[in-house]
Design a protein around this motif. Structure first.
Motif, PDB file in Angstrom:
ATOM      1  N   UNK A  68       0.816  -1.209  -0.171  1.00 50.59           N
ATOM      2  CA  UNK A  68       0.036   0.030  -0.164  1.00 50.59           C
ATOM      3  C   UNK A  68       0.735   1.159  -0.188  1.00 50.59           C
ATOM      4  N   UNK A  69       0.359   2.295  -0.732  1.00 50.98           N
ATOM      5  CA  UNK A  69       1.156   3.554  -0.698  1.00 50.98           C
ATOM      6  C   UNK A  69       0.346   4.733  -0.471  1.00 50.98           C
ATOM      7  N   UNK A  70       0.832   5.276   0.643  1.00 48.84           N
ATOM      8  CA  UNK A  70       0.275   6.618   1.421  1.00 48.84           C
ATOM      9  C   UNK A  70       1.163   7.792   1.192  1.00 48.84           C
ATOM     10  N   UNK A  71       2.007   7.803   0.228  1.00 48.38           N
ATOM     11  CA  UNK A  71       3.092   8.846   0.470  1.00 48.38           C
ATOM     12  C   UNK A  71       2.613  10.323   0.356  1.00 48.38           C
ATOM     13  N   UNK A  72       2.983  11.303   1.102  1.00 42.99           N
ATOM     14  CA  UNK A  72       2.248  12.607   1.361  1.00 42.99           C
ATOM     15  C   UNK A  72       3.621  13.392   1.091  1.00 42.99           C
ATOM     16  N   UNK A  84       5.643   5.668  -7.738  1.00 45.99           N
ATOM     17  CA  UNK A  84       6.243   4.885  -6.328  1.00 45.99           C
ATOM     18  C   UNK A  84       5.424   3.472  -6.296  1.00 45.99           C
ATOM     19  N   UNK A  85       4.322   3.600  -6.572  1.00 44.39           N
ATOM     20  CA  UNK A  85       3.300   2.425  -6.242  1.00 44.39           C
ATOM     21  C   UNK A  85       3.801   1.251  -7.384  1.00 44.39           C
ATOM     22  N   UNK A  86       4.462   1.759  -8.664  1.00 35.76           N
ATOM     23  CA  UNK A  86       4.605   0.715  -9.545  1.00 35.76           C
ATOM     24  C   UNK A  86       6.049   0.191  -9.364  1.00 35.76           C
ATOM     25  N   UNK A  87       6.931   1.219  -8.862  1.00 38.65           N
ATOM     26  CA  UNK A  87       8.408   0.720  -8.810  1.00 38.65           C
ATOM     27  C   UNK A  87       8.529   0.000  -7.450  1.00 38.65           C
ATOM     28  N   UNK A  88       7.763   0.579  -6.232  1.00 40.53           N
ATOM     29  CA  UNK A  88       7.785  -0.170  -4.976  1.00 40.53           C
ATOM     30  C   UNK A  88       7.612  -1.576  -5.265  1.00 40.53           C
ATOM     31  N   UNK A  89       6.517  -1.963  -5.972  1.00 42.79           N
ATOM     32  CA  UNK A  89       6.137  -3.459  -6.036  1.00 42.79           C
ATOM     33  C   UNK A  89       6.989  -4.235  -7.040  1.00 42.79           C
ATOM     34  N   UNK A  90       7.492  -3.647  -8.023  1.00 43.61           N
ATOM     35  CA  UNK A  90       8.530  -4.242  -9.091  1.00 43.61           C
ATOM     36  C   UNK A  90       9.599  -4.533  -8.168  1.00 43.61           C
ATOM     37  N   UNK A 345      10.025   9.471   9.865  1.00 46.56           N
ATOM     38  CA  UNK A 345       9.314  10.427   8.732  1.00 46.56           C
ATOM     39  C   UNK A 345       7.923   9.350   8.459  1.00 46.56           C
ATOM     40  N   UNK A 346       6.769   9.796   8.612  1.00 43.38           N
ATOM     41  CA  UNK A 346       5.889   9.006   8.316  1.00 43.38           C
ATOM     42  C   UNK A 346       5.484   9.058   6.671  1.00 43.38           C
ATOM     43  N   UNK A 347       4.624   8.244   6.358  1.00 40.53           N
ATOM     44  CA  UNK A 347       4.406   8.217   4.966  1.00 40.53           C
ATOM     45  C   UNK A 347       5.045   8.585   4.011  1.00 40.53           C
ATOM     46  N   UNK A 348       6.363   7.855   3.855  1.00 41.48           N
ATOM     47  CA  UNK A 348       7.438   8.232   2.860  1.00 41.48           C
ATOM     48  C   UNK A 348       7.112   7.170   1.700  1.00 41.48           C
ATOM     49  N   UNK A 349       6.300   6.277   1.704  1.00 36.43           N
ATOM     50  CA  UNK A 349       6.046   5.481   0.548  1.00 36.43           C
ATOM     51  C   UNK A 349       4.558   4.879   0.904  1.00 36.43           C
TER      52      UNK A 349
END
Lengths: 349, 349
Positions: A68-72, A84-90, A345-349
């Motif tokens: 799950x991606x919640x970056x802010x 980020x969501x594509x790269x993180x999972x890949x 740091x919250x919500x970095x990804x």
């Protein structure tokens, strides 16, 4: 680079979820191990790898990962939540030795979000998919009331395969004598998010490294088919990833501070903010453990790639103090480099 | 049952996302078709099935689906968000003809959520996994600040296979002369959520039907290997699912109002609230289209199961008015039963 905020104090049991439970460090591990692992107990999940390897039919293995991606903020220097969501999972699939093939995406959208922003994110995801060589094959969208979400959260799930010589890699495979390599500078993603959020003046030069790492991984595995582990250091950073490898492999790891690649701008920003780049997220970098005999060859192969020019051999696996990581400082001393405790740091990804 | 709130007016282009974009009707379809399909254009996605069928290696097909769950309240009569997240994803795979095998889950948790509630949800998910015969093999947890989420959102992704005689089913396969079957009463899930949210006194007798539908699907396919389509009618309900089948198959569908199975309590609540059960979500029911010659045999097979005792043959596929659905009312007239337009009940799944 000298200040670490990783708290060595024991963490008690919480009645309510706190932000630190999402930080990717010890509190996150505690939440997963106390709530989810007992409920879902099975062999695949218990391995706590970044990706699961399933046998769909005899002889057919598939790698699966979800994030799950919640970056802010959702748009930041160098990328956006979609990339980020594509790269993180890949990168989770790639870190496990697989070739990323397919991805799904589910969007939780806050009422009132600009459709133009959603379109920009969708285009960015498509570009990242093309760069990574994956197809987005299924999706879902849900909408929640204003104030019950934060623009958009994206969950991506990836499927990969192990063609040819590929095999699942495990964080439990490091052995004493192995060398530790990083493919790029540390903390670029985390500091870019932090600076963007604070509106700091230097934010324009601090760019996230968010990118698919498939080519870096291929270079490592081509140069060293016997590579032990690879992992992309996201939440909790390089230091937390090394602790995960040390714990799973039951080995010690010692890194040398002066060998750690850090961009001067990142080092300056960290100094100013009291942060340690070793604990900040990356989003386009691999930490790899390889046999010592192959280490220089792997380093040369990675450095030949545009995204690998800052790669460095930064430490070694030892047979003492199993499960721990230490850093040899520039002044000759040695100190512990524990797993990230709470939430810098919250919500970095 | 006589009031329909499906708006036949054309829907314009929106600058901002509205709640109706998440309702599962025409606005949702517009968002997907205007934002996501153009960005990600590929053959698998363009089919707009509830699940994608991928060929991982020659001869090895895998079904994949993903869904975000944002139901409010998270605990409701008959289930909770965790059970819904497992069943919703399993049912998408099953509706496509596959056997559900593996599931992943990603949690976006709001700071302050009770850990005990999270544990209860995890246990409920495990029980639903066991009931459905799937293993949860990968997960992720993220935490957002208080007021940036709503307790917990769960995204599940499912993987299925097609062993033996199984084959991917498509909503584009209905043919004139076929019969339409539903395996249970309409609208149970939607009305249970609505009543729970309003705190209505009759909420205790209105229970969600949330359950895995694997056994219902197996009964249908065993009785009729040539079944055309199956789909679980969630957001937008039975009426929207029929419209999706009519559009994809380029056929007309006519249902008979007096044949539609509706629990008396649900009919009463709908009457009181001005809702039509045909547009309310189910979460443990299948709409199937089967050749007329097999229809009675399928009905008997489904009725032999505990969850299928209210099954009914409710309509037929015709070669006129392709892409539309009509209902023969109890008074002998016929009226259109269009796709749900906007959002009658937000966050039902």
């Amino acid at each position: 680079m000298s200040v670490t905020f990783a708290c060595p104090a024991p963490i008690g049991r919480h009645d309510r979820v706190v932000l630190g439970h999402g930080g990717g460090g010890r509190l996150s591990a505690e939440l997963v191990e106390s709530v989810f692992v007992p409920a879902f107990r099975n062999d695949v999940l218990a391995a706590l790898e970044d990706q699961a390897t399933l046998t769909l039919e005899p002889g057919v293995r598939v790698a699966v990962t979800t994030d799950a991606f919640v970056v802010e903020p959702i748009f930041f220097p160098g990328g956006d939540i979609g990339r980020l969501a594509v790269c993180g999972t890949v990168n989770n699939l790639v870190g496990g030795g697989a070739i990323a093939r397919f991805i799904t995406a589910a969007f939780v959208i806050e009422e009132g979000m600009l459709v133009a922003d959603l379109e920009r994110i969708a285009r960015s995801m498509r570009a990242a998919c093309d760069e990574a060589g994956v197809s987005l094959v299924a999706g879902d969208t849900k909408v929640v009331e204003r104030g019950k979400g934060d623009q958009v959260f994206i969950t991506t799930t990836g499927l990969g395969t192990y063609p040819g010589m590929r095999r699942p890699l495990s964080v439990a495979a490091a052995r004493p004598g192995d060398r530790v390599l990083v493919t790029g500078t540390l903390g670029d993603h985390g500091i870019a998010i932090h600076a963007a959020r604070l509106g700091l003046a230097f934010e324009t030069v601090l760019q996230s490294d968010v990118a698919p790492v498939g080519k870096l991984a291929a270079a490592i595995l081509d140069a060293c088919p016997d590579a032990r582990c690879m992992r992309d250091p996201t939440r909790g950073g390089f230091a937390t990833t090394l602790n995960e490898i040390a714990a799973a492999s039951r080995v010690g790891i010692v890194v040398t501070e002066r060998d750690l690649p850090v961009q001067p701008e990142v080092a300056n920003a960290c100094e100013m903010l009291g942060l340690d780049p070793a604990y900040l997220a990356n989003a386009g970098t691999i930490v790899a453990v390889v046999p010592a005999a192959d280490a220089e060859r792997v380093l040369a192969a990675v450095r030949a790639l545009p995204r690998g020019r800052d790669a460095a051999l930064v430490g070694e696996v030892v047979d003492t103090r199993a499960g721990t990581v230490a850093v040899r400082s520039n002044n000759g001393g040695e100190r512990a480099l524990p797993m990230l405790a709470g939430e810098p740091l919250s919500r970095v990804c």
